[in-house]
Design a protein around this motif. Structure first.
Motif, mmCIF file in Angstrom:
data_model
loop_
_atom_site.group_PDB
_atom_site.id
_atom_site.type_symbol
_atom_site.label_atom_id
_atom_site.label_comp_id
_atom_site.label_asym_id
_atom_site.label_seq_id
_atom_site.Cartn_x
_atom_site.Cartn_y
_atom_site.Cartn_z
ATOM 1 N N ASP A 117 0.817 -1.208 0.000
ATOM 2 C CA ASP A 117 0.000 0.000 0.000
ATOM 3 C C ASP A 117 0.853 1.262 0.000
ATOM 4 N N ASN A 118 2.109 1.156 0.445
ATOM 5 C CA ASN A 118 2.996 2.328 0.445
ATOM 6 C C ASN A 118 3.943 2.306 -0.752
ATOM 7 N N ALA A 119 3.538 1.665 -1.848
ATOM 8 C CA ALA A 119 4.384 1.604 -3.038
ATOM 9 C C ALA A 119 4.524 2.984 -3.670
ATOM 10 N N TYR A 120 5.573 3.132 -4.460
ATOM 11 C CA TYR A 120 5.816 4.323 -5.258
ATOM 12 C C TYR A 120 4.554 4.663 -6.048
ATOM 13 N N THR A 137 -5.233 -7.402 -13.398
ATOM 14 C CA THR A 137 -5.776 -6.815 -12.178
ATOM 15 C C THR A 137 -4.677 -6.634 -11.138
ATOM 16 N N HIS A 138 -4.984 -5.848 -10.108
ATOM 17 C CA HIS A 138 -4.020 -5.645 -9.030
ATOM 18 C C HIS A 138 -4.753 -5.526 -7.704
ATOM 19 N N ARG A 139 -4.033 -5.817 -6.642
ATOM 20 C CA ARG A 139 -4.512 -5.581 -5.283
ATOM 21 C C ARG A 139 -3.345 -5.070 -4.450
ATOM 22 N N VAL A 140 -3.673 -4.373 -3.379
ATOM 23 C CA VAL A 140 -2.638 -3.880 -2.472
ATOM 24 C C VAL A 140 -2.678 -4.687 -1.179
ATOM 25 N N PHE A 141 -1.515 -4.766 -0.530
ATOM 26 C CA PHE A 141 -1.424 -5.478 0.744
ATOM 27 C C PHE A 141 -0.752 -4.598 1.778
ATOM 28 N N ASP A 142 -0.953 -4.946 3.023
ATOM 29 C CA ASP A 142 -0.367 -4.209 4.143
ATOM 30 C C ASP A 142 1.126 -4.535 4.199
ATOM 31 N N PRO A 143 1.993 -3.560 4.006
ATOM 32 C CA PRO A 143 3.426 -3.870 3.964
ATOM 33 C C PRO A 143 4.002 -4.316 5.292
ATOM 34 N N GLN A 147 1.366 -11.738 6.714
ATOM 35 C CA GLN A 147 0.233 -12.645 6.540
ATOM 36 C C GLN A 147 -0.833 -12.061 5.627
ATOM 37 N N ASP A 148 -0.911 -10.739 5.568
ATOM 38 C CA ASP A 148 -1.842 -10.117 4.633
ATOM 39 C C ASP A 148 -1.383 -10.378 3.206
ATOM 40 N N LEU A 149 -0.081 -10.318 2.984
ATOM 41 C CA LEU A 149 0.450 -10.665 1.668
ATOM 42 C C LEU A 149 0.135 -12.118 1.348
ATOM 43 N N ALA A 150 0.388 -13.013 2.294
ATOM 44 C CA ALA A 150 0.151 -14.436 2.054
ATOM 45 C C ALA A 150 -1.310 -14.700 1.720
ATOM 46 N N ALA A 151 -2.213 -14.001 2.413
ATOM 47 C CA ALA A 151 -3.643 -14.228 2.202
ATOM 48 C C ALA A 151 -4.114 -13.718 0.845
ATOM 49 N N LYS A 152 -3.413 -12.754 0.278
ATOM 50 C CA LYS A 152 -3.879 -12.148 -0.978
ATOM 51 C C LYS A 152 -3.261 -12.768 -2.223
ATOM 52 N N ILE A 153 -2.279 -13.628 -2.070
ATOM 53 C CA ILE A 153 -1.730 -14.340 -3.229
ATOM 54 C C ILE A 153 -2.714 -15.421 -3.656
ATOM 55 N N THR A 154 -3.061 -15.409 -4.937
ATOM 56 C CA THR A 154 -3.972 -16.408 -5.480
ATOM 57 C C THR A 154 -3.294 -17.137 -6.640
ATOM 58 N N ASP A 155 -4.043 -18.045 -7.264
ATOM 59 C CA ASP A 155 -3.463 -18.771 -8.400
ATOM 60 C C ASP A 155 -3.339 -17.885 -9.633
ATOM 61 N N ARG A 156 -3.851 -16.658 -9.577
ATOM 62 C CA ARG A 156 -3.699 -15.698 -10.674
ATOM 63 C C ARG A 156 -2.531 -14.743 -10.443
ATOM 64 N N THR A 157 -1.966 -14.763 -9.247
ATOM 65 C CA THR A 157 -0.894 -13.835 -8.919
ATOM 66 C C THR A 157 0.396 -14.271 -9.615
#
Length: 415
Positions: A117-120, A137-143, A147-157
């Protein structure tokens, strides 16, 4: 004994215009100097058709066309690879061009990319607009929450972007944990390593034993490698030859290249990068600590300072750099208390005389930018105090002069 070069102007055939173009003089070999020569070329000449057909530019063993490389750009690529701890490097016209090239090389319609979420900011905008046009598509995660990153990775990532420290608010993530999650899930991870500059930590060797590292490191050479605030350039560094070749072919098809004089400027600045980085760092820490004692400042954001979000992760990853003093860029941000309105914050920035209003960083001049953070973040920011964020880039001016400048502007704006 060296042979005296032949003065060939009288030997070349044809009229004067022809002789000036097809001049036969060749300077003698053996010239050596501290700085590499600057080679400018679009056209590269071949001695015969067989050589034209046999030459290969992909492995840097020869030259075919200026866009694919010259001795000047090959040297800079090799030195940036050394700086980052990688094996291969590509030069592009800017840091954002490096981000775009990675995305266009690795993502296809139906894929998804994740960003902290704090990306450039322009990296997020690229995902929101151009990549969306291509069906990505894109989604943001809590840096700060692996575990928020882990939860948001899908088979499309297919790609995860990481930043250490984050843009503007400088939170420092648990980078090894993030990379480990990506590796376990088989997802390519790319790091924007402009802040670390290859000096604060080793992006391809996060544990110090070679067992854990990012797949790709992008770097805005505009910043510390250039050091002068006058060059736009980026780099994409990898350790995987197949991944490098995939990126390189996209790079070729996009027609990306850099000017020889810009490459020369970065080559000239690189020998002093560690000295400059450390000087920026120490000055920024001193001023950040001082700003933390000012009444108008609700919070100081600097990874090397205790209490800053992610400080413990910075200490683990970067604390051994520079003889145990740790490595951190010459950036810090402050949160001006919520009791002060945007007009007062803007007046503070306008009152600064040595800190000039301007984007970018890493050059000799100190810079300041106020930000409207709510428009830049999708997630809640409980790690930040309420108020307005102001980011400082500390240049190479005298620290006491910069402190005096901050003091007079604080007095003018906040009393």
């Amino acid at each position: 004994m060296s042979q005296t070069p032949i003065h060939a102007s009288s030997q070349a055939p044809g009229a004067l215009p022809t002789r000036l173009v097809h001049h036969e003089y060749t300077p003698p070999a053996g010239f050596a100097a501290p700085q590499p020569a600057v080679h400018k070329a679009s056209t590269v000449l071949f001695p015969n058709v067989a050589a034209m057909r046999a030459r290969e530019w992909k492995d840097k063993t020869s030259y075919t066309y200026g866009l694919h490389g010259t001795p000047t750009t090959y040297q800079l690529e090799e030195r940036i690879a050394t700086l980052e701890g990688g094996l291969q490097c590509l030069l592009v016209p800017s840091g954002l061009a490096a981000i775009s090239t990675v995305a266009l090389s690795l993502l296809r319609a139906g894929d998804e990319v994740l960003l902290p979420d704090n990306a450039y900011g322009p990296s997020k905008a690229l995902a929101e607009v151009e990549l969306a046009h291509y069906g990505i598509t894109h989604r943001v995660f809590d840096p700060l929450d692996p575990q928020d990153l882990a939860a948001k990775i899908t088979d499309r990532t297919r790609l995860v972007w990481l930043e250490a420290a984050g843009s503007v608010t400088l939170e420092f993530p648990d980078l090894p944990a993030q990379v480990r999650i990506c590796r376990e899930r088989g997802v390519t991870c790319a790091l924007d390593n402009t802040w670390g500059a290859g000096l604060a930590f080793a992006p391809f060797d996060l544990k110090g034993d070679g067992s854990l590292g990012v797949d790709i490191s992008v770097h805005a050479l505009t910043k510390y490698p250039s050091g002068g605030g006058d060059v736009l350039m980026g780099a994409i560094t990898t350790r995987s030859q197949p991944l490098h070749l995939k990126l390189k072919l996209t790079h070729m098809r996009l027609g990306l290249g850099v000017g020889a004089n810009d490459a020369e400027a970065v080559l000239r600045a690189l020998p002093s990068i560690a000295l400059r980085y450390h000087a920026h760092d120490l000055a920024a820490r001193e001023l950040a600590r001082w700003m933390g004692g000012q009444a108008a400042v609700a919070q100081v954001l600097h990874p090397a300072l205790p209490g800053s979000p992610g400080h413990e992760h910075w200490q683990t990853l970067c604390g051994a750099a520079f003889g145990g003093q740790g490595g951190a860029a010459g950036l810090f941000s402050v949160v001006i208390g919520a009791q002060y309105g945007q007009a007062q914050v803007d007046a503070f920035c306008d009152a600064l005389r040595l800190f000039r209003l301007g984007y970018s960083w890493g050059g000799p001049m100190s810079l300041v930018v106020p930000y409207e953070l709510p428009a830049m973040r999708a997630c809640a920011t409980p790690q930040l105090a309420p108020g307005t964020v102001v980011r400082f880039c500390v240049g190479l001016e005298d620290v006491e002069d910069l402190r005096a400048d901050l003091a007079q502007a604080l007095a003018q704006a906040f009393g």
